[in-house]
Design an enzyme around this catalytic site. Sequence first.
Site, PDB file in Angstrom:
ATOM      1  N   LYS A 114      57.027 -12.160  56.690  1.00  0.00           N
ATOM      2  CA  LYS A 114      57.704 -12.680  57.887  1.00  0.00           C
ATOM      3  C   LYS A 114      57.968 -14.181  57.753  1.00  0.00           C
ATOM      4  O   LYS A 114      59.060 -14.657  58.060  1.00  0.00           O
ATOM      5  CB  LYS A 114      56.821 -12.428  59.119  1.00  0.00           C
ATOM      6  CG  LYS A 114      57.283 -13.193  60.356  1.00  0.00           C
ATOM      7  CD  LYS A 114      56.294 -13.113  61.505  1.00  0.00           C
ATOM      8  CE  LYS A 114      55.097 -13.993  61.402  1.00  0.00           C
ATOM      9  NZ  LYS A 114      55.129 -15.292  62.095  1.00  0.00           N
ATOM     10  N   ASN A 115      56.965 -14.924  57.292  1.00  0.00           N
ATOM     11  CA  ASN A 115      57.107 -16.379  57.281  1.00  0.00           C
ATOM     12  C   ASN A 115      57.981 -16.900  56.146  1.00  0.00           C
ATOM     13  O   ASN A 115      58.335 -18.079  56.111  1.00  0.00           O
ATOM     14  CB  ASN A 115      55.734 -17.058  57.269  1.00  0.00           C
ATOM     15  CG  ASN A 115      55.038 -16.890  58.610  1.00  0.00           C
ATOM     16  OD1 ASN A 115      55.654 -16.446  59.593  1.00  0.00           O
ATOM     17  ND2 ASN A 115      53.758 -17.228  58.659  1.00  0.00           N
ATOM     18  N   CYS A 161      51.643 -23.701  72.195  1.00  0.00           N
ATOM     19  CA  CYS A 161      51.513 -22.248  72.184  1.00  0.00           C
ATOM     20  C   CYS A 161      50.044 -21.902  72.088  1.00  0.00           C
ATOM     21  O   CYS A 161      49.196 -22.790  72.078  1.00  0.00           O
ATOM     22  CB  CYS A 161      52.309 -21.627  71.051  1.00  0.00           C
ATOM     23  SG  CYS A 161      51.542 -21.811  69.450  1.00  0.00           S
ATOM     24  N   ARG A 206      51.155 -27.892  68.349  1.00  0.00           N
ATOM     25  CA  ARG A 206      52.304 -27.671  67.479  1.00  0.00           C
ATOM     26  C   ARG A 206      53.448 -28.671  67.647  1.00  0.00           C
ATOM     27  O   ARG A 206      54.551 -28.326  68.061  1.00  0.00           O
ATOM     28  CB  ARG A 206      52.805 -26.234  67.638  1.00  0.00           C
ATOM     29  CG  ARG A 206      51.650 -25.274  67.658  1.00  0.00           C
ATOM     30  CD  ARG A 206      51.812 -23.973  67.004  1.00  0.00           C
ATOM     31  NE  ARG A 206      52.497 -23.842  65.776  1.00  0.00           N
ATOM     32  CZ  ARG A 206      52.940 -22.672  65.341  1.00  0.00           C
ATOM     33  NH1 ARG A 206      52.783 -21.603  66.068  1.00  0.00           N
ATOM     34  NH2 ARG A 206      53.543 -22.583  64.188  1.00  0.00           N
ATOM     35  N   ASP A 229      46.165 -18.391  58.753  1.00  0.00           N
ATOM     36  CA  ASP A 229      46.653 -17.109  59.273  1.00  0.00           C
ATOM     37  C   ASP A 229      45.721 -15.938  58.940  1.00  0.00           C
ATOM     38  O   ASP A 229      45.965 -14.810  59.369  1.00  0.00           O
ATOM     39  CB  ASP A 229      48.062 -16.805  58.737  1.00  0.00           C
ATOM     40  CG  ASP A 229      49.107 -17.713  59.377  1.00  0.00           C
ATOM     41  OD1 ASP A 229      48.794 -18.377  60.377  1.00  0.00           O
ATOM     42  OD2 ASP A 229      50.238 -17.744  58.857  1.00  0.00           O
ATOM     43  N   ARG A 244      54.989  -8.996  66.781  1.00  0.00           N
ATOM     44  CA  ARG A 244      55.814 -10.117  66.305  1.00  0.00           C
ATOM     45  C   ARG A 244      55.754 -10.230  64.790  1.00  0.00           C
ATOM     46  O   ARG A 244      56.672 -10.781  64.177  1.00  0.00           O
ATOM     47  CB  ARG A 244      55.334 -11.425  66.926  1.00  0.00           C
ATOM     48  CG  ARG A 244      55.596 -11.505  68.413  1.00  0.00           C
ATOM     49  CD  ARG A 244      55.212 -12.849  68.939  1.00  0.00           C
ATOM     50  NE  ARG A 244      55.718 -13.878  68.051  1.00  0.00           N
ATOM     51  CZ  ARG A 244      55.232 -15.108  67.960  1.00  0.00           C
ATOM     52  NH1 ARG A 244      54.229 -15.462  68.709  1.00  0.00           N
ATOM     53  NH2 ARG A 244      55.755 -15.973  67.134  1.00  0.00           N
TER      54      ARG A 244
HETATM   55  N1  EPU Z   1      52.197 -30.525  62.342  1.00  0.00           N
HETATM   56  C1  EPU Z   1      52.410 -31.791  62.803  1.00  0.00           C
HETATM   57  N2  EPU Z   1      53.706 -32.217  62.972  1.00  0.00           N
HETATM   58  C2  EPU Z   1      54.770 -31.428  62.665  1.00  0.00           C
HETATM   59  C3  EPU Z   1      54.539 -30.128  62.176  1.00  0.00           C
HETATM   60  C4  EPU Z   1      53.238 -29.707  62.018  1.00  0.00           C
HETATM   61  O1  EPU Z   1      51.469 -32.526  63.086  1.00  0.00           O
HETATM   62  O2  EPU Z   1      55.899 -31.876  62.822  1.00  0.00           O
HETATM   63  C5  EPU Z   1      50.819 -30.045  62.168  1.00  0.00           C
HETATM   64  C6  EPU Z   1      50.537 -28.770  62.946  1.00  0.00           C
HETATM   65  O3  EPU Z   1      50.216 -29.019  64.296  1.00  0.00           O
HETATM   66  C7  EPU Z   1      49.397 -28.185  62.167  1.00  0.00           C
HETATM   67  C8  EPU Z   1      49.737 -28.571  60.731  1.00  0.00           C
HETATM   68  O4  EPU Z   1      50.642 -29.671  60.843  1.00  0.00           O
HETATM   69  O5  EPU Z   1      48.188 -28.825  62.524  1.00  0.00           O
HETATM   70  C9  EPU Z   1      50.366 -27.473  59.923  1.00  0.00           C
HETATM   71  O6  EPU Z   1      51.431 -26.861  60.637  1.00  0.00           O
HETATM   72  P1  EPU Z   1      52.718 -26.299  59.915  1.00  0.00           P
HETATM   73  O7  EPU Z   1      53.889 -27.159  60.269  1.00  0.00           O
HETATM   74  O8  EPU Z   1      52.450 -26.081  58.482  1.00  0.00           O
HETATM   75  O9  EPU Z   1      52.919 -24.900  60.669  1.00  0.00           O
HETATM   76  P2  EPU Z   1      54.317 -24.190  60.888  1.00  0.00           P
HETATM   77  O10 EPU Z   1      55.166 -24.472  59.723  1.00  0.00           O
HETATM   78  O11 EPU Z   1      54.832 -24.473  62.243  1.00  0.00           O
HETATM   79  C10 EPU Z   1      53.758 -21.975  59.629  1.00  0.00           C
HETATM   80  C11 EPU Z   1      53.614 -20.528  59.968  1.00  0.00           C
HETATM   81  C12 EPU Z   1      52.359 -20.293  60.774  1.00  0.00           C
HETATM   82  C13 EPU Z   1      51.167 -20.806  59.945  1.00  0.00           C
HETATM   83  C14 EPU Z   1      51.379 -22.269  59.588  1.00  0.00           C
HETATM   84  C15 EPU Z   1      50.294 -22.843  58.707  1.00  0.00           C
HETATM   85  C16 EPU Z   1      55.899 -19.728  60.115  1.00  0.00           C
HETATM   86  C17 EPU Z   1      56.980 -19.145  60.939  1.00  0.00           C
HETATM   87  N3  EPU Z   1      54.768 -20.074  60.724  1.00  0.00           N
HETATM   88  O12 EPU Z   1      53.879 -22.669  60.868  1.00  0.00           O
HETATM   89  O13 EPU Z   1      52.241 -18.892  60.927  1.00  0.00           O
HETATM   90  O14 EPU Z   1      49.976 -20.657  60.677  1.00  0.00           O
HETATM   91  O15 EPU Z   1      52.634 -22.412  58.882  1.00  0.00           O
HETATM   92  O16 EPU Z   1      50.202 -22.142  57.517  1.00  0.00           O
HETATM   93  O17 EPU Z   1      56.028 -19.829  58.911  1.00  0.00           O
HETATM   94  C18 EPU Z   1      51.689 -16.873  61.978  1.00  0.00           C
HETATM   95  O18 EPU Z   1      52.404 -16.286  61.166  1.00  0.00           O
HETATM   96  O19 EPU Z   1      50.880 -16.269  62.755  1.00  0.00           O
HETATM   97  C19 EPU Z   1      51.755 -18.324  62.079  1.00  0.00           C
HETATM   98  C20 EPU Z   1      51.344 -19.006  63.139  1.00  0.00           C
END
Ligand code: EPU
Length: 426
Positions: free
Chosen positions: A24-25, A119, A124, A310, A402
Amino acid sequence: MGLDYFRINGGNRLRGRIRVGGAKNAALPIMAASILCEGEVILHDIPRVADVRSLCELLGKLGVESDWRSDGALRLVVRDEMNCKAEYDMVRKMRASICVLGPLLAKRHAAQISMPGGCAIGDRPIDLHLRAVQKLGAEVDLVSGDIMVKARRLRGGEMFLGGPFGSTVLGTGTAMMAACLADGLTVIEMAACEPEVVDLANFLNACGASISGQGTPRIVIEGVRRLGGCEYRIIPDRIEAGTYMVAAAITNGELLIENCRVDHLLAFIDRLSAIGVQVQKTGEGAEVTSARRLEPVDVTTQPFPGFATDLQAQLMSLLCLADGNSVITEKIFPDRFLHVAELSRMGARIRKEGPTCIVSGVKRLVGAPVMASDLRASAALVLAGLAARGTTVVNRIYHLDRGYVSMEEKLRAVGADIERRSDGDV
Ligand code: EPU
């Protein structure tokens, strides 16, 4: 229409084969990247989960036509480039809607995206996404809850994409997608190394982009004039694979997990073997054999190749039954512990101290009605239910839908007593 729930009678040992689908991701950012493409995009192994359907809907509003071919592939074609706006309704439903920011900016020179807000798993923020596009020369404004970004022409640049919790997966995606049509060279330092980031880069390259270093903390992108289309197969879902590995372990069963990339799960498998669960790589995937006695372990979630956040909730369910105290520390989303209170309703002994949980193993879990709160927490509750004595009802499984394709059918096929019901059922 009522809400679906799972009813699970625990205690069955699972045996057989489970096939894992596409990730999915990886699928979501790659689908969003189709906005950049001038040709037809054909994607194989896209999982038909609720988030994918939501993104198809958003892409439809953005002029990208999507249809499922008879062979199961998803076809995406850009028909109209007028709209650059992702509405709050869509973004609220699915935070991964942020994936359209980079492609809209690069291809249509502007994007307006409703600010996602928090969320169930934490705050986030999206500051790193915005830093990325600013470094490429975009102007960023916040107007009544919407992020507006615009740039007539993006210019390559250097950027450091580390935040207080390390690298960002989707933020690295935003940077890559925006930079591949920018003028000149872009360097992303502290890029996320997750396999899903590598898959996105490989997809973009297959469409004509010039990206190197994916899978390392330094990604280099040479801007190109245009991207065509391509036919591409998404990588297997490592989180789905890990979830079913726990299903084998927690029921003292034996499962062959097919279509599983062991090299994407090394930190997770390392913890499983410390617990006493054997994972053997086979030609088709991985064979998981449980141990009678589960050893307690310490786990800390980290960016890839560390232990994936995850899979934290799912491993916690297993550790609830280990013979001693385990310590789980969440370094990516420090508040991602909503499953703790629900597991406690099933007899688990867990003490939470800030971003750390001390899990004291118990002899058995007992079935109870519990509430799913987010996608992976829901999976953890299902796993606990498979092992628990008696009946567990997991409510609100729309969270689970989801990200998992027909979880109950896959589990039933290997011996679980699980069924989907709806609130409306008698
Ligand atoms: N963060 C920041 N600023 C940003 C973006 C992220 O501080 O602009 C922080 C976040 O708050 C967190 C850390 O950086 O503490 C890592 O977050 P990341 O940006 O890597 O998460 P994401 O890209 O929004 C994806 C997955 C998540 C998974 C995370 C971490 C997708 C669609 N989502 O989210 O998946 O937990 O990477 O590996 O790819 C799930 O599938 O259940 C899910 C939540």
